[in-house]
Write an enzyme that holds these catalytic residues in place. Structure first.
Site, PDB file in Angstrom:
ATOM      1  N   ASP A 104       0.807  -1.221   0.000  1.00 15.44           N
ATOM      2  CA  ASP A 104       0.000   0.000   0.000  1.00 15.44           C
ATOM      3  C   ASP A 104       0.843   1.276   0.000  1.00 15.44           C
ATOM      4  O   ASP A 104       0.443   2.304   0.544  1.00 15.44           O
ATOM      5  CB  ASP A 104      -0.964   0.024   1.208  1.00 15.44           C
ATOM      6  N   LYS A 158       1.848   2.075  -5.087  1.00 15.93           N
ATOM      7  CA  LYS A 158       2.374   1.492  -6.330  1.00 15.93           C
ATOM      8  C   LYS A 158       1.429   1.749  -7.502  1.00 15.93           C
ATOM      9  O   LYS A 158       1.863   2.075  -8.602  1.00 15.93           O
ATOM     10  CB  LYS A 158       2.577  -0.032  -6.166  1.00 15.93           C
ATOM     11  N   GLY A 190      -4.561  -4.420  -3.664  1.00 15.54           N
ATOM     12  CA  GLY A 190      -5.518  -3.383  -4.046  1.00 15.54           C
ATOM     13  C   GLY A 190      -4.712  -2.175  -4.454  1.00 15.54           C
ATOM     14  O   GLY A 190      -4.062  -1.553  -3.614  1.00 15.54           O
ATOM     15  N   HIS A 191      -4.690  -1.884  -5.740  1.00 11.09           N
ATOM     16  CA  HIS A 191      -3.887  -0.773  -6.247  1.00 11.09           C
ATOM     17  C   HIS A 191      -4.819   0.352  -6.696  1.00 11.09           C
ATOM     18  O   HIS A 191      -5.594   0.173  -7.637  1.00 11.09           O
ATOM     19  CB  HIS A 191      -2.997  -1.248  -7.407  1.00 11.09           C
ATOM     20  N   GLN A 239       2.048  -6.145  -3.174  1.00 10.89           N
ATOM     21  CA  GLN A 239       2.494  -6.209  -1.775  1.00 10.89           C
ATOM     22  C   GLN A 239       3.778  -5.376  -1.598  1.00 10.89           C
ATOM     23  O   GLN A 239       3.947  -4.411  -2.316  1.00 10.89           O
ATOM     24  CB  GLN A 239       2.687  -7.670  -1.317  1.00 10.89           C
TER      25      GLN A 239
HETATM   26  P1  GDP Z   1      -0.746   0.262  -3.544  1.00 15.73           P
HETATM   27  O1  GDP Z   1      -1.345  -1.013  -3.075  1.00 15.73           O
HETATM   28  O2  GDP Z   1       0.718   0.348  -3.291  1.00 15.73           O
HETATM   29  O3  GDP Z   1      -1.092   0.589  -4.963  1.00 15.73           O
HETATM   30  O4  GDP Z   1      -1.396   1.407  -2.634  1.00 15.73           O
HETATM   31  P2  GDP Z   1      -2.958   1.542  -2.255  1.00 15.73           P
HETATM   32  O5  GDP Z   1      -3.687   2.010  -3.452  1.00 15.73           O
HETATM   33  O6  GDP Z   1      -3.448   0.329  -1.586  1.00 15.73           O
HETATM   34  O7  GDP Z   1      -2.878   2.644  -1.137  1.00 15.73           O
HETATM   35  C1  GDP Z   1      -2.293   3.890  -1.370  1.00 15.73           C
HETATM   36  C2  GDP Z   1      -3.347   4.981  -1.094  1.00 15.73           C
HETATM   37  O8  GDP Z   1      -2.701   6.223  -1.076  1.00 15.73           O
HETATM   38  C3  GDP Z   1      -4.408   5.061  -2.167  1.00 15.73           C
HETATM   39  O9  GDP Z   1      -5.607   5.474  -1.593  1.00 15.73           O
HETATM   40  C4  GDP Z   1      -3.853   6.156  -3.102  1.00 15.73           C
HETATM   41  O10 GDP Z   1      -4.879   6.821  -3.830  1.00 15.73           O
HETATM   42  C5  GDP Z   1      -3.240   7.068  -2.101  1.00 15.73           C
HETATM   43  N1  GDP Z   1      -2.096   7.866  -2.536  1.00 15.73           N
HETATM   44  C6  GDP Z   1      -1.036   7.497  -3.306  1.00 15.73           C
HETATM   45  N2  GDP Z   1      -0.129   8.495  -3.325  1.00 15.73           N
HETATM   46  C7  GDP Z   1      -0.618   9.484  -2.536  1.00 15.73           C
HETATM   47  C8  GDP Z   1      -0.121  10.749  -2.119  1.00 15.73           C
HETATM   48  O11 GDP Z   1       0.984  11.165  -2.457  1.00 15.73           O
HETATM   49  N3  GDP Z   1      -0.934  11.474  -1.273  1.00 15.73           N
HETATM   50  C9  GDP Z   1      -2.154  11.055  -0.881  1.00 15.73           C
HETATM   51  N4  GDP Z   1      -2.882  11.842  -0.105  1.00 15.73           N
HETATM   52  N5  GDP Z   1      -2.631   9.863  -1.242  1.00 15.73           N
HETATM   53  C10 GDP Z   1      -1.871   9.088  -2.050  1.00 15.73           C
HETATM   54  P1  IMO Z   2      -0.843  -4.231  -2.227  1.00 11.95           P
HETATM   55  O1  IMO Z   2      -0.376  -4.832  -3.524  1.00 11.95           O
HETATM   56  C1  IMO Z   2      -0.931  -4.479   2.114  1.00 11.95           C
HETATM   57  C2  IMO Z   2      -1.016  -8.479   3.879  1.00 11.95           C
HETATM   58  C3  IMO Z   2      -2.263  -8.899   4.642  1.00 11.95           C
HETATM   59  C4  IMO Z   2      -1.633  -9.790   5.693  1.00 11.95           C
HETATM   60  C5  IMO Z   2      -0.517 -10.490   4.918  1.00 11.95           C
HETATM   61  C6  IMO Z   2      -0.911 -11.867   4.395  1.00 11.95           C
HETATM   62  O2  IMO Z   2      -2.138  -3.521  -2.312  1.00 11.95           O
HETATM   63  O3  IMO Z   2       0.248  -3.422  -1.606  1.00 11.95           O
HETATM   64  P2  IMO Z   2      -2.452 -12.645   2.366  1.00 11.95           P
HETATM   65  O4  IMO Z   2      -3.915 -12.436   2.120  1.00 11.95           O
HETATM   66  O5  IMO Z   2      -1.575 -12.127   1.301  1.00 11.95           O
HETATM   67  O6  IMO Z   2      -2.117 -14.063   2.728  1.00 11.95           O
HETATM   68  O7  IMO Z   2      -2.161 -11.789   3.708  1.00 11.95           O
HETATM   69  O8  IMO Z   2      -0.211  -9.653   3.820  1.00 11.95           O
HETATM   70  N1  IMO Z   2      -1.240  -8.030   2.486  1.00 11.95           N
HETATM   71  C7  IMO Z   2      -1.165  -6.760   2.096  1.00 11.95           C
HETATM   72  N2  IMO Z   2      -0.986  -5.631   2.824  1.00 11.95           N
HETATM   73  N3  IMO Z   2      -1.027  -4.412   0.780  1.00 11.95           N
HETATM   74  C8  IMO Z   2      -1.184  -5.532   0.038  1.00 11.95           C
HETATM   75  O9  IMO Z   2      -1.148  -5.526  -1.308  1.00 11.95           O
HETATM   76  C9  IMO Z   2      -1.301  -6.772   0.694  1.00 11.95           C
HETATM   77  N4  IMO Z   2      -1.485  -8.049   0.289  1.00 11.95           N
HETATM   78  C10 IMO Z   2      -1.429  -8.804   1.387  1.00 11.95           C
HETATM   79  O10 IMO Z   2      -2.911  -7.788   5.198  1.00 11.95           O
HETATM   80  O11 IMO Z   2      -1.013  -9.006   6.681  1.00 11.95           O
HETATM   81 MG    MG Z   3      -2.860  -1.679  -1.812  1.00  9.48          MG
END
Ligand code: GDP
Ligand code: IMO
Ligand code: MG
Length: 420
Positions: free
Chosen positions: A9, A12, A36-37, A220
């Protein structure tokens, strides 16, 4: 390639989407719909789980590579969701026949095992990821390519797996699976997914040979990697640079750039050690409506930037530049601690410990930086950032040993710029 340097998270999806503006292809290397991206384009918000983030750029083609694990019904749902929003996938999205399938009994094992672990649970996403990778390693998994088998042969293979599952389920306390609805669901998904199937490695090599620009999307993050993460509080795939090569079949010598995505602080979902965790920071960020999981909606645990962790991640992945996100999350703070070492029994550790139980006994050593106390969300160039924010970022870059590349001050595409 683009990888997470913390516990997932890191942003990416957003960075991938920005970089995909100059790419021809995006390959998703590993993981499943535990990811979840998030990508925000204007007012539209997309959360991608299995489909590479490049799909939102009309000129980009995408591959879900063999290192990923694919829940067929989950992928069909995601594809349909994209179609409903006017995003075409046929001819643009490709699914490697080598990818392993996540089936309903994997979810039952994942959820049942977590329940049994009680307090000691890993906090998985419950999507069946661990059991699917376990079957792959045990050489009993089904692969996406098998979706192209005749209906009767595919059903036979799935029924076989369910029968074995149900035999053990009673002893293990897992939910038993009724075969009929599963077979119906998979046959339906197979029909929809067949045209997307390909030999992922041949496709990847042909694309590279034709000189196209390719981005590899990691899911991840480094400390969720099954080898290099905070084991056993990890996911079951290899989320590091080596895993991106294995997962896609792209050789290490073809990689030109390793972009490490990281937040200007730290978050983690699920259980496990987190030395810089700070309830006050979590309270502040959650109060701003931030840091809720994109896949499960769980509130993410929050803490200060951990330079010990990220320095390890930079070395492990051979990071060539950093993409620092969420700087704006720190805008209101007067003082910003950064962890530069771990204190354990009077000693200072500069490398993360191996055992999760040792992590629990470490305390952070902080260096305190002055906050900038003004919004950064309108910044569009490095020079627009407050001087104290620039000093903070340069200090982090020095602490972790990699140069700053991309900076992000908001979820939008336009809230992104390069260092310098
Ligand atoms: P990922 O799994 O690495 O793609 O990240 P996620 O999408 O799960 O979580 C990142 C969150 O931060 C999402 O809600 C993005 O929209 C948000 N985000 C990414 N970059 C920024 C930033 O620079 N500032 C803010 N406020 N939100 C951001
Ligand atoms: P993205 O790609 C954050 C975490 C789960 C748990 C551990 C194992 O969005 O960054 P799993 O279901 O994979 O067996 O869970 O890994 N986890 C993540 N945490 N971002 C993710 O993906 C994750 N995918 C798995 O919360 O701690
Ligand atoms: Mg994510």
């Amino acid at each position: 390639m683009v990888l997470g340097l913390q516990w997932g998270d890191e942003g990416k999806g957003k960075i991938l989407d920005v970089m995909a503006g100059e790419a021809d292809w995006v390959f998703r290397a590993q993981g499943g719909n535990n990811a979840g991206h998030t990508v925000e384009i204007g007012r539209a918000k997309y959360v991608l789980h299995l489909v590479p983030s490049g799909i939102l750029r009309s000129g980009v083609s995408c591959l879900i590579a063999g290192g990923a694990v694919v829940d067929p019904a989950g992928l069909v749902g995601e594809i349909q969701g994209l179609h409903e929003r006017g995003i075409r996938t046929r001819g643009r999205l490709h699914l490697a026949s080598q990818a392993h399938l996540v089936l309903p009994h994997h979810r039952a094992v994942d959820q049942g095992s977590e329940k049994k672990r009680g307090q000691g649970k890993i906090g998985t996403t419950g999507r069946g990821i661990g059991p699917a990778y376990a079957d792959k390693a045990a050489r009993v998994g089904l692969r996406a390519g098998e979706l192209a088998l005749s209906a009767s042969e595919l059903s036979r293979r799935i029924r076989d797996r369910i029968r074995i599952h149900n035999t053990v389920a009673g002893i293990q306390g897992w939910e038993k699976i009724a075969p009929a609805p599963v077979l119906r669901e998979i046959q339906q998904a197979a029909k929809i997914l067949r045209p997307y199937l390909c030999d992922g490695v041949a496709l990847a090599h042909n694309v590279l040979a034709s000189g196209k620009k390719v981005l590899i999307e990691g899911a991840q993050g480094t400390f969720l990697d099954v080898d290099h993460g905070t084991y056993p509080y990890v996911t079951s795939s290899h989320c590091t640079a080596g895993g991106a090569c294995t997962g896609t079949g792209v050789p290490p010598t073809a990689i030109r750039k390793v972009v490490g995505v990281l937040k200007a602080y730290t978050t983690r979902v699920g259980s496990g050690p987190f030395i810089t965790e700070d309830g006050m920071l979590g309270h502040l960020l959650h109060g701003m409506g931030r840091e809720f999981g994109s896949t499960t909606g769980r509130a993410r645990r929050c803490g200060w930037f951990d330079a010990v962790l990220v320095r390890r991640a930079v070395r492990l992945n051979g990071v060539t530049e950093l993409a620092m996100t969420n700087l704006d999350g720190l805008d209101g703070l007067e003082k910003i601690p950064v962890c530069t070492g771990y204190r354990l029994k009077g000693k200072i550790l500069r490398e993360p410990p191996v055992e999760a139980s040792v992590w629990e006994r470490c305390r952070p050593v902080y260096r305190i930086f002055p906050g900038w106390c003004e919004p950064t969300t309108e910044a569009r160039h490095w020079r627009d950032l407050p001087a104290k924010a620039r000093s903070y970022l340069l200090a982090l870059s020095k602490l972790v040993g990699a140069p700053l590349g991309i900076l992000s001050v908001g979820a939008g595409r336009e809230q992104t710029f390069r260092h310098g």
